[in-house]
Enzyme design. Structure first.
Site, PDB file in Angstrom:
ATOM      1  N   GLU A  63      67.286   6.966  94.133  1.00  0.00           N
ATOM      2  CA  GLU A  63      68.687   6.660  93.840  1.00  0.00           C
ATOM      3  C   GLU A  63      69.606   7.357  94.841  1.00  0.00           C
ATOM      4  OE1 GLU A  63      69.676   7.662  89.791  1.00  0.00           O
ATOM      5  OE2 GLU A  63      71.651   6.738  89.932  1.00  0.00           O
ATOM      6  N   ASN A  78      71.206  -1.367  84.649  1.00  0.00           N
ATOM      7  CA  ASN A  78      70.441  -0.148  84.346  1.00  0.00           C
ATOM      8  C   ASN A  78      71.105   0.608  83.206  1.00  0.00           C
ATOM      9  OD1 ASN A  78      68.725   2.393  85.027  1.00  0.00           O
ATOM     10  ND2 ASN A  78      70.832   3.143  85.174  1.00  0.00           N
ATOM     11  N   GLU A  79      70.339   1.051  82.269  1.00  0.00           N
ATOM     12  CA  GLU A  79      70.857   1.848  81.151  1.00  0.00           C
ATOM     13  C   GLU A  79      72.205   1.306  80.672  1.00  0.00           C
ATOM     14  OE1 GLU A  79      70.562   6.118  81.712  1.00  0.00           O
ATOM     15  OE2 GLU A  79      68.393   5.982  81.803  1.00  0.00           O
ATOM     16  N   TYR A 123      62.433  10.615  79.586  1.00  0.00           N
ATOM     17  CA  TYR A 123      62.310  11.850  80.351  1.00  0.00           C
ATOM     18  C   TYR A 123      61.756  12.965  79.474  1.00  0.00           C
ATOM     19  CZ  TYR A 123      64.928   9.930  84.273  1.00  0.00           C
ATOM     20  OH  TYR A 123      65.316   9.188  85.363  1.00  0.00           O
ATOM     21  N   GLU A 178      61.875   4.710  84.702  1.00  0.00           N
ATOM     22  CA  GLU A 178      62.324   6.099  84.868  1.00  0.00           C
ATOM     23  C   GLU A 178      61.510   6.956  83.924  1.00  0.00           C
ATOM     24  OE1 GLU A 178      66.521   6.999  85.034  1.00  0.00           O
ATOM     25  OE2 GLU A 178      66.969   5.055  85.945  1.00  0.00           O
ATOM     26  N   GLN A 209      62.454  11.395  90.616  1.00  0.00           N
ATOM     27  CA  GLN A 209      62.716  10.463  91.705  1.00  0.00           C
ATOM     28  C   GLN A 209      61.999  10.952  92.962  1.00  0.00           C
ATOM     29  OE1 GLN A 209      66.824   9.491  92.347  1.00  0.00           O
ATOM     30  NE2 GLN A 209      67.254   9.190  90.172  1.00  0.00           N
TER      31      GLN A 209
HETATM   32  O1  AHR Z   1      67.315   9.571  87.211  1.00  0.00           O
HETATM   33  C1  AHR Z   1      68.560  10.113  86.929  1.00  0.00           C
HETATM   34  C2  AHR Z   1      69.365   9.248  85.975  1.00  0.00           C
HETATM   35  O2  AHR Z   1      68.740   9.210  84.741  1.00  0.00           O
HETATM   36  C3  AHR Z   1      69.506   7.794  86.335  1.00  0.00           C
HETATM   37  O3  AHR Z   1      70.536   7.564  87.232  1.00  0.00           O
HETATM   38  C4  AHR Z   1      69.805   7.153  85.023  1.00  0.00           C
HETATM   39  O4  AHR Z   1      69.365   5.830  84.971  1.00  0.00           O
HETATM   40  C5  AHR Z   1      69.117   8.061  84.029  1.00  0.00           C
HETATM   41  O5  AHR Z   1      69.956   8.424  83.010  1.00  0.00           O
END
Ligand code: AHR
Length: 497
Positions: free
Chosen positions: A26, A173-174, A240, A297, A346
């Site tokens: 990103e 995205n999101e 995450y 992600e 990332q």
């Molecule tokens: O990866 C960091 C961020 O995490 C991304 O931009 C977003 O899609 C997610 O919340």
């Protein structure tokens, strides 16, 4: 229960899509700028502005697919700002990430050049949150249309006559969060509308990807599948691993205690439940399993390194991250009937990065080494494996001590990936090979282990955690007994003779 693995070498359970080994880059912190793009005039060795060292390292792990330009950045990105002569491109503030100046020097042409250098598939994420249907539609036209059209003409004027092949295209995205704070019903309708204009030009066939849920938001998945299944080829999932109880106190990347080490692995293992439960919803609307689940992600998210820009999400990477990577990839293998792609967040200098850079210096993280060791699973056939794992207990809580997965290549070579999560003890594990009908085998192995729970590579000690040959195994009859070091990721190679 005694700890053991039974591996049915003759029972195949489908192909492990190589795209499970995908990455995500990103416009965030030093991922794109410095990490990948240094510009043609940089003293750092580069080809067309892209770092040579990084390209070589990423080629080594066979990156199959790369997602770009975000992330949250995707729903603020206007692609026309990133084409044409670089000096003339708009300069602006990256409002979402760190408030730095984005000069748009890395745009569509540069990204496609990077993918060509890596030999990987591009996965482009379009803007729904703040972009128009026309803008998204024209991006696809610019990328993939060969013929007479305003966008093909513009591309040619910008130095690229021939259209590119682009398969993977994300529609937002999101969108439940940074991509517009939408309700699933509203996004489902927008998705249906936007994707209509994501056209297939010529022979190019786009794999349309809908924005899926955050972690355990099963309602989002339910609504999207109910309202839009027939308009999508895949749907995403983001999860995450955050060890701390709050986003304000996520925990440090190094210097953590054993309780935090344990919690991190416990939370990472939650991926199994999330994928399973989302798959159940998907099965209801798509029993044929036509639609893929793309975990685009995933990875660890800690507090940033002290003294760094909080918006840059720069964190160290230790043996704990290697274990998160190993066990998560094993989970994806197991669900490869539904999980067709995953993109760790990332690639460089951001979150669970495989590479860190400092000026002209570059280091490979423990997570990088796991991707390198595990690349043998890409496109291999998943094998049936039963694991009776002992428990790894801490502070009254239990998680499985070992995570395991196995596959066989087209040439008949078997690979078994094994993670011993226990921070304090080796795991002795008999691995029974069934289905080889007495055929003799050659065995070799590689292991990545940490001397401490936060063992990591630094610019002063870049090779503190590197793979070593693995010899702690004994073959007796059809059973290989392995002794996995504490906190280790091991890949065994079993070659029938
Ligand atoms: O990866 C960091 C961020 O995490 C991304 O931009 C977003 O899609 C997610 O919340």
């Amino acid at each position: 229960m005694a700890q053991r693995v039974v591996l049915h070498t003759d029972i195949r359970k489908g192909t492990i899509n190589r795209n499970i080994y995908g990455h995500f880059s990103e416009h965030l912190g030093r991922c794109i700028y410095e990490g990948i793009w240094v510009g043609e005039d940089s003293p750092i060795p580069n080809t067309k502005g892209i770092r040579n060292d990084v390209v070589e390292a990423l080629k080594e792990i066979k990156v199959p697919v790369l997602r770009w330009p975000g992330g949250c950045f995707a729903d603020e990105y206007h692609w026309k700002d990133g084409i044409g002569a670089r000096e003339g491109r708009k300069r602006m503030i990256n409002t979402h990430w760190g408030g730095t100046v984005e000069n748009n020097h890395f745009g569509t042409h540069e990204f496609m050049e990077l993918c060509a250098m890596l030999g990987c598939e591009p996965y482009i994420n379009g803007n729904v949150g703040s972009g128009t249907v026309q803008e998204m539609s024209e991006w696809v036209e610019y990328l993939t249309f060969n013929g007479v059209s305003p966008m093909a003409e513009l591309r040619t004027k910008n130095g690229r006559e021939e259209a590119w092949a682009v398969k993977y295209f994300g529609v937002g995205n999101e969108n439940w969060g940074c991509g517009g704070n939408m309700r699933p019903e509203y996004y489902a309708d927008l998705y249906r509308q936007y994707q209509t204009y994501v056209r297939n030009y010529g022979d190019n066939r786009i794999h349309r990807i809908a924005c899926g849920p955050n972690a355990d938001d099963y309602h989002w998945m339910e609504v999207l599948m109910r309202e839009a299944t027939r308009f999508m080829d895949s749907i995403t999932l983001h999860y995450y691993t955050v060890p701390g109880a709050t986003w304000e106190q996520k925990g440090a990347a190094t210097g953590f205690d054993t309780a935090e080490y344990f919690t991190t692995l416990e939370k990472a293992l939650r991926m199994e439940e999330l994928v399973t439960r989302h798959s159940v919803i998907m099965d209801k609307y798509d029993p044929e399993k036509r639609v893929g689940l793309i975990v685009d992600e995933w990875g660890t998210w800690y507090d940033v390194e002290p003294g760094t820009n909080p918006g840059f999400l720069y964190q160290q990477n230790s043996i704990r991250d290697a274990l998160v990577a190993g066990l998560t990839l094993n989970i994806f293998h197991k669900h490869s009937d539904r999980v067709r792609m995953a993109n760790i967040a990332q690639t460089i200098n951001v979150l669970q990065a495989v590479i860190l850079t400092e000026g002209e210096k570059m280091l490979l993280t423990p997570t990088y080494h796991v991707f390198n060791m595990y690349k043998v699973h890409q496109d291999a056939e998943l094998l049936d494996l039963t694991l009776d794992s002992g428990s790894y207990s801490f502070d009254g809580k239990d998680i499985p001590e070992v995570s395991a997965s196995a596959s066989v290549t087209a040439e008949g070579v078997i690979h078994v990936s094994l993670c011993n999560l226990n921070h304090a003890a080796a795991a002795v594990l008999p691995l029974e090979l069934r289905g080889l009908a007495g055929q003799a085998v050659d065995i070799a192995g590689t292991t990545l282990a940490g001397a401490t729970i936060d063992a990591h590579n630094s610019f002063s000690e870049p090779e503190a955690v590197v793979p070593q040959p693995f010899t702690a195994f004994k073959l007796e009859g059809d059973t290989i007994t392995v002794e996995l070091p504490a906190m280790s990721v091991t890949v065994l190679k079993i070659t029938p003779k």
